[in-house]
Design a protein around this motif. Structure first.
Motif, PDB file in Angstrom:
ATOM      1  N   GLY A 594       0.813  -1.209   0.000  1.00 52.95           N
ATOM      2  CA  GLY A 594       0.000   0.000   0.000  1.00 52.95           C
ATOM      3  C   GLY A 594       0.846   1.259   0.000  1.00 52.95           C
ATOM      4  O   GLY A 594       2.044   1.223   0.276  1.00 52.95           O
ATOM      5  N   ASN A 595       0.169   2.389  -0.266  1.00 58.07           N
ATOM      6  CA  ASN A 595       0.885   3.653  -0.412  1.00 58.07           C
ATOM      7  C   ASN A 595       1.356   4.276   0.900  1.00 58.07           C
ATOM      8  O   ASN A 595       2.032   5.298   0.893  1.00 58.07           O
ATOM      9  CB  ASN A 595       0.008   4.660  -1.151  1.00 58.07           C
ATOM     10  N   HIS A 596       0.976   3.659   2.021  1.00 57.83           N
ATOM     11  CA  HIS A 596       1.449   4.186   3.308  1.00 57.83           C
ATOM     12  C   HIS A 596       2.932   3.887   3.499  1.00 57.83           C
ATOM     13  O   HIS A 596       3.564   4.448   4.387  1.00 57.83           O
ATOM     14  CB  HIS A 596       0.669   3.531   4.450  1.00 57.83           C
ATOM     15  N   VAL A 597       3.489   2.997   2.704  1.00 65.59           N
ATOM     16  CA  VAL A 597       4.893   2.610   2.871  1.00 65.59           C
ATOM     17  C   VAL A 597       5.804   3.792   2.547  1.00 65.59           C
ATOM     18  O   VAL A 597       5.718   4.374   1.478  1.00 65.59           O
ATOM     19  CB  VAL A 597       5.249   1.417   1.954  1.00 65.59           C
ATOM     20  N   GLU A 598       6.635   4.163   3.542  1.00 66.15           N
ATOM     21  CA  GLU A 598       7.622   5.225   3.349  1.00 66.15           C
ATOM     22  C   GLU A 598       8.995   4.632   3.603  1.00 66.15           C
ATOM     23  O   GLU A 598       9.168   3.887   4.562  1.00 66.15           O
ATOM     24  CB  GLU A 598       7.434   6.334   4.392  1.00 66.15           C
ATOM     25  N   GLN A 599       9.956   4.992   2.782  1.00 67.01           N
ATOM     26  CA  GLN A 599      11.320   4.556   3.043  1.00 67.01           C
ATOM     27  C   GLN A 599      11.827   5.185   4.327  1.00 67.01           C
ATOM     28  O   GLN A 599      11.686   6.380   4.542  1.00 67.01           O
ATOM     29  CB  GLN A 599      12.221   4.968   1.875  1.00 67.01           C
ATOM     30  N   LYS A 600      12.428   4.368   5.206  1.00 67.18           N
ATOM     31  CA  LYS A 600      12.908   4.891   6.492  1.00 67.18           C
ATOM     32  C   LYS A 600      14.387   4.644   6.671  1.00 67.18           C
ATOM     33  O   LYS A 600      14.906   4.746   7.781  1.00 67.18           O
ATOM     34  CB  LYS A 600      12.139   4.216   7.636  1.00 67.18           C
ATOM     35  N   GLY A 601      15.068   4.298   5.607  1.00 67.32           N
ATOM     36  CA  GLY A 601      16.497   4.061   5.734  1.00 67.32           C
ATOM     37  C   GLY A 601      16.873   2.943   4.791  1.00 67.32           C
ATOM     38  O   GLY A 601      16.060   2.064   4.507  1.00 67.32           O
ATOM     39  N   SER A 602      18.103   3.013   4.278  1.00 75.46           N
ATOM     40  CA  SER A 602      18.543   1.901   3.449  1.00 75.46           C
ATOM     41  C   SER A 602      20.048   1.805   3.507  1.00 75.46           C
ATOM     42  O   SER A 602      20.737   2.778   3.817  1.00 75.46           O
ATOM     43  CB  SER A 602      18.076   2.088   2.004  1.00 75.46           C
ATOM     44  N   LEU A 603      20.546   0.612   3.280  1.00 74.90           N
ATOM     45  CA  LEU A 603      21.987   0.406   3.225  1.00 74.90           C
ATOM     46  C   LEU A 603      22.271  -0.451   2.007  1.00 74.90           C
ATOM     47  O   LEU A 603      21.756  -1.562   1.891  1.00 74.90           O
ATOM     48  CB  LEU A 603      22.474  -0.289   4.497  1.00 74.90           C
ATOM     49  N   VAL A 604      23.049   0.103   1.088  1.00 74.15           N
ATOM     50  CA  VAL A 604      23.333  -0.607  -0.149  1.00 74.15           C
ATOM     51  C   VAL A 604      24.825  -0.894  -0.204  1.00 74.15           C
ATOM     52  O   VAL A 604      25.645   0.029  -0.252  1.00 74.15           O
ATOM     53  CB  VAL A 604      22.907   0.246  -1.367  1.00 74.15           C
ATOM     54  N   PHE A 613      11.261   0.407   6.240  1.00 73.24           N
ATOM     55  CA  PHE A 613      10.078   1.128   5.763  1.00 73.24           C
ATOM     56  C   PHE A 613       8.972   1.083   6.802  1.00 73.24           C
ATOM     57  O   PHE A 613       8.929   0.199   7.664  1.00 73.24           O
ATOM     58  CB  PHE A 613       9.593   0.531   4.437  1.00 73.24           C
ATOM     59  N   SER A 614       8.061   2.063   6.702  1.00 75.30           N
ATOM     60  CA  SER A 614       6.958   2.093   7.657  1.00 75.30           C
ATOM     61  C   SER A 614       5.853   1.160   7.185  1.00 75.30           C
ATOM     62  O   SER A 614       5.417   1.207   6.035  1.00 75.30           O
ATOM     63  CB  SER A 614       6.423   3.522   7.785  1.00 75.30           C
ATOM     64  N   HIS A 615       5.434   0.285   8.099  1.00 76.05           N
ATOM     65  CA  HIS A 615       4.337  -0.638   7.820  1.00 76.05           C
ATOM     66  C   HIS A 615       3.969  -1.255   9.159  1.00 76.05           C
ATOM     67  O   HIS A 615       4.857  -1.544   9.957  1.00 76.05           O
ATOM     68  CB  HIS A 615       4.796  -1.723   6.829  1.00 76.05           C
ATOM     69  N   PHE A 616       2.664  -1.459   9.408  1.00 74.26           N
ATOM     70  CA  PHE A 616       2.279  -1.730  10.793  1.00 74.26           C
ATOM     71  C   PHE A 616       2.078  -3.185  11.177  1.00 74.26           C
ATOM     72  O   PHE A 616       1.692  -3.484  12.277  1.00 74.26           O
ATOM     73  CB  PHE A 616       1.078  -0.868  11.169  1.00 74.26           C
ATOM     74  N   SER A 617       2.319  -4.099  10.257  1.00 72.39           N
ATOM     75  CA  SER A 617       2.220  -5.493  10.678  1.00 72.39           C
ATOM     76  C   SER A 617       3.290  -6.296   9.949  1.00 72.39           C
ATOM     77  O   SER A 617       3.950  -5.793   9.043  1.00 72.39           O
ATOM     78  CB  SER A 617       0.845  -6.042  10.339  1.00 72.39           C
TER      79      SER A 617
END
Ligand code: ATP
Ligand code: MG
Length: 887
Positions: A594-604, A613-617
């Motif tokens: 869903g569109n509520h997903v926001e990137q909250k950090g990444s390591l490449v 990412f933000s997601h509640f379950s």
């Protein structure tokens, strides 16, 4: 005047003076090793002052979110106790980068305050730098003095020393004298009693500094000396909340409309009233301040955590929880409930608060819960410490020559351990101690704290030399999007020494193919070759204040030659493969979850990628499969890279590019597109998604409340992953005698195993029955007690069954059974309850004492206890000793 209007009047005033208005930069700094958070308006503009980049306009004005909780500016301990220092506050600033200087800065500040905001001139004082007699030998700032004279009576211009009137960015870099503007908001009576001049810079809550005008005209070098700057700059900072206090005619920042809605909400939730008693008021101020700092930081992508900036945020929130716990009697989470009012109040100026409201609430709530748990378990620990001391006093009395209050002390070490391991605050330890007639050895605590600080300082001590400038070519140009190799010239270098890494050299080139760490992607590695075959290894690449810095173990031999700079292609290829996969994963998550997903950090990295990412379950196995398939479909679709290296930010956003919260973007940005995946990104990508080869998720889990983490691999790592799986598979198959259908063979094996286990259990039961019959006849009578000590060939539960069974048939039993299994010894002791009661026997005591023969220990209840040991040879001795307990 409402706070919104006060802010916009500031910005429009400077807009009329030809300043460009820019939004606040994120509060958490990403490419400045000397600073964790923006702590003044100038921090985001450092690269302009250092001459590493050019601003869009020589005149800029803004309102910048600042956080003063660590390093040089740390106001944390003041906050709540006074009424005008915050952790997070807004700094209104106007800037001149080599354009106007003292004259205009002074004239405009005065015009804004007295004509636009209409502050009474009789409330204002200004200060100028008096000069210094120390090594710097600086003259008084007569220039500033003379400009002020044109606006304000001379007896309102005060002189100040270096501490108040000379501003430095850090140990090195641009600096200069400053002029502060102070305001006296006391009543006429009070003013008649004490002259305002005597209260300037004296920490009086109603005679405060509101604006600081910094005149940057020097550069401080590494050896401590000053040189004149070729371009002179203006850097001003006005405390927005303090300005609101003045303009709204109140006596405290907390009585302005910036804070009153939050305070009302705290009153509603806690049932306490603001303004009646000091400890309650302090707690309410602390909480209303800290919730802002924590909420803004989470919105900027900095979550509370165990290290670095995240740890600072965690400590701020814990301070708030602790004040709520002690002074507002809140034993359950409530601070998260303030986020609603806060985002209502400030969302117009800071839309990130609205967009991320739910995440902010979740994260704060979980942090509150976990710290409240820490508090309760800490209280139990402290009570245990006090109990031990109390017992010792009860048993042995107060030692001769000492007073009771000297004994009833919680040691500094204990208090520090509580603080250090679980963040349990010292003042709370003291409070609980006091309630129990104890004190805390604060001196000892401070000593432990100092020891720890010394340890970490020693570990992180670095010294940085001045740059040696070889030639003055313009800023380093990055050519690494198109090539892995370039001929480069060294433009400057410096040595950095630290305990940890020894000597390292930082090199800057005129052009570079090396990608500097950023946007989650690690920095490039590679080599620098000269014409004589000498090679210098580049270990890492980073960006600092907009300069690309290459980290090398050695300095090149011939500094002024042209070098061939070559990026390690393996490192680069694998990294770019993971970077592109990260974009596809981001897209997949928004489509599948869903569109509520926001990137909250990444390591490449070359080896793997990590995406928060933000997601509640929890993401289900089916969803993970769907996500993986989605990404792999785009890899199979052979999507080409479409990039645009220079698009105006607004245009990119209008076209639908995804931007991240907490990221600092320039006016023009780079966009990266693979099919429908379209992001703002400066990183390195594959030319075609087919280069990724394959994408595989290896783990999914939670990192914080409402934040999930996916780890995945691509390319060669996937091949290795499947190869190693394959090898394991063949090993298993050969262990199964190369069965045609290994899965079925394994299932058969498991079934057979279960059947055998059942059979053994039945056999053991039969055996126990037989043994029971024998044992009955072996019971001896010792002083009226039925006694037996014997070694049995049974497991622990079989022995227990027998003991309890005999116990149900006979009274006055004392049994000691021993067994040896897998090289270990086990003793089991059973004593009838009536013997426990009448003779004071204790099975726990028995096995503990006999345990020494088998080199082990154990315990249990008075009527049944067991001990295990590693010396089966001692069993006979233990059995022989058993009788002595009843003789
Ligand atoms: P003070 O002596 O009051 O702590 P400062 O000298 O640390 O102020 P500057 O570093 O010059 O302040 O910052 C510029 C302005 O920012 C100040 O004039 C003040 O209005 C505001 N300011 C500074 N620190 C804080 C804070 N902790 N909370 C709110 N406003 C602040
Ligand atoms: Mg200060």
């Amino acid at each position: 005047m409402k706070s919104q209007e006060i802010r916009s009047k500031f910005l429009s005033f400077f807009e009329q003076k030809k300043h460009s208005i820019v939004p606040s930069a994120p509060m958490v700094l990403k490419d400045d090793p000397t600073l964790m958070f923006v702590n003044s308006g100038m921090a985001p503009f450092k690269e302009y002052f250092l001459g590493n980049a050019k601003p869009i306009n020589n005149r800029i004005a803004d309102s910048q979110k600042c956080l003063r909780v660590s390093g040089k500016h740390n106001d944390l301990e003041e906050v709540g106790y006074d009424t005008y220092h915050h952790t997070l506050f807004e700094m209104l600033g106007n800037w001149s980068f080599g354009d106007y200087f003292k004259k205009e800065a002074i004239a405009w500040a005065w015009e804004l305050l007295t004509e636009v905001y209409r502050i009474d001139k009789n409330m204002l004082y200004v200060t100028v730098f008096e000069g210094s007699n120390d090594v710097d030998k600086l003259p008084m700032d007569t220039e500033a003095y003379d400009f002020w004279k044109q606006h304000i009576a001379e007896d309102r211009i005060l002189k100040g020393d270096k501490k108040d009137n000379f501003w430095e960015m850090g140990d090195q870099g641009p600096c200069g004298p400053c002029s502060e503007i102070h305001v006296d908001i006391r009543s006429a009576e009070e003013k008649a009693k004490v002259d305002g001049r005597d209260l300037i810079n004296q920490d009086h809550p109603q005679v405060v500094e509101i604006w600081n005008l910094v005149f940057m005209q020097y550069n401080r070098k590494a050896n401590g000396s000053l040189e004149s700057l070729p371009d002179k700059h203006i850097d001003t900072g006005m405390g927005f909340e303090r300005l609101c206090m003045v303009l709204q005619g109140v006596q405290s920042n907390y009585d302005t409309d910036v804070f009153t809605p939050i305070i009302r909400e705290i009153e509603t939730i806690t049932g306490k009233t603001y303004g009646n008693d000091e400890p309650t008021d302090i707690a309410i101020r602390v909480i209303s301040d800290h919730v802002r700092a924590v909420a803004f930081s989470i919105a900027d992508g900095q979550l509370p955590s165990n290290t670095g900036a995240g740890y600072v945020i965690r400590r701020i929130l814990r301070r708030a929880v602790r004040y709520g716990f002690t002074f507002l009697d809140k034993k359950e989470p409530f601070i998260y409930r303030l986020v609603d009012v806060l985002s209502h109040k400030m969302g117009a100026a800071f839309p990130e608060l609205i967009a991320q409201k739910q995440l902010i609430e979740n994260v704060i709530k979980e942090e509150e819960q976990s710290f409240l748990r820490t508090i309760s378990s800490g209280i139990i620990d402290i009570e245990a410490i006090m109990k031990v001391i109390n017992q010792a006093i009860y048993l042995h009395g107060i030692p001769k020559g000492r007073k009771e209050e000297e004994v009833r002390v919680i040691s500094g070490k204990s208090a520090f351990d509580l603080y250090d391991t679980s963040g349990f605050p010292l003042d709370l330890t003291q409070l609980i101690a006091k309630e129990n007639n104890f004190t805390v050895d604060v001196e000892g605590f401070n000593l432990e704290m100092q020891k720890q600080k010394d340890r970490s300082r020693a570990a992180s001590e670095t010294s940085t030399d001045d740059w040696t400038i070889l030639n003055d070519e313009a800023e380093a140009e990055f050519v690494g999007y198109d090539t892995l190799e370039a001929n480069v010239k060294l433009t400057r270098y410096r040595k950095v020494s630290s305990k940890k890494d020894g000597d390292r050299y930082q090199l800057v080139f005129n052009v570079t193919p090396f990608y500097p760490e950023g946007g989650g992607q690690v920095g490039d590695k590679g080599v620098l070759e000269d014409a004589h075959g000498n090679v210098v290894y580049i270990l890492d690449t980073k960006k600092e204040n907009n300069v690309i810095i290459h980290f090398a173990k050695n300095l090149p031999k011939h500094l002024n030659e042209t070098f061939k700079a070559v990026v390690s292609s393996e490192h680069r290829d694998l990294t770019s493969s993971n970077h592109t996969a990260t974009h596809l994963l981001h897209q997949a998550l928004r489509v599948v979850l869903g569109n509520h997903v926001e990137q909250k950090g990444s390591l490449v990295k070359p080896k793997s990628l990590r995406f928060d990412f933000s997601h509640f379950s929890k993401v289900t196995t089916e969803q993970l499969q769907e996500i993986e398939d989605f990404v792999n479909a785009r890899i199979e679709g052979k999507l080409p890279l479409e990039e645009n290296r220079k698009v105006p930010m607004q245009q990119a956003l209008k076209e639908g590019a995804t931007a991240l919260f907490g990221e600092k973007y320039g006016d023009t940005v780079r966009t990266v597109r693979f099919g429908q995946s379209f992001e703002l990104c400066g990183g390195i990508h594959v030319k075609n998604t087919a280069d990724i080869w394959h994408f595989k998720i290896v783990s999914e889990g939670a990192v914080a409340s409402g934040i999930r983490r996916i780890e995945a691999i691509t390319n060669k790592a996937v091949k290795e992953f499947y190869q190693s799986n394959n090898q394991s598979f063949f090993k298993i198959k050969s262990l199964l005698n190369n069965a045609k259908e290994p899965v079925k063979a394994l299932q058969n094996l498991q079934e057979e195993n279960t059947k055998l286990k059942k059979q053994i259990e039945a056999l053991l039961k039969d055996k126990a029955k037989n043994i029971k019959g024998e044992l009955k006849s072996e019971l001896q009578d010792v002083n009226g007690i039925r006694f037996l000590a014997k070694k049995l060939d049974l497991d622990a539960s079989g022995i227990k069954d027998i003991a309890f069974d005999l116990g149900s048939q006979f009274n006055n039993l004392f049994l000691l059974f021993a067994t040896e299994q897998n090289g270990k010894a086990l003793l089991s002791c059973y004593i009838s309850k009536e013997l426990v009661a009448s003779k004071g026997l204790n099975a726990g005591q028995v096995v503990r004492e006999l345990g020494q023969f088998i080199q082990g220990g154990g315990g249990g209840q008075p009527f049944f206890a067991t001990a295990g040991g590693k010396k089966p040879d001692g069993i006979d001795e233990a059995l022989a000793e058993a009788k002595k307990f009843i003789e």
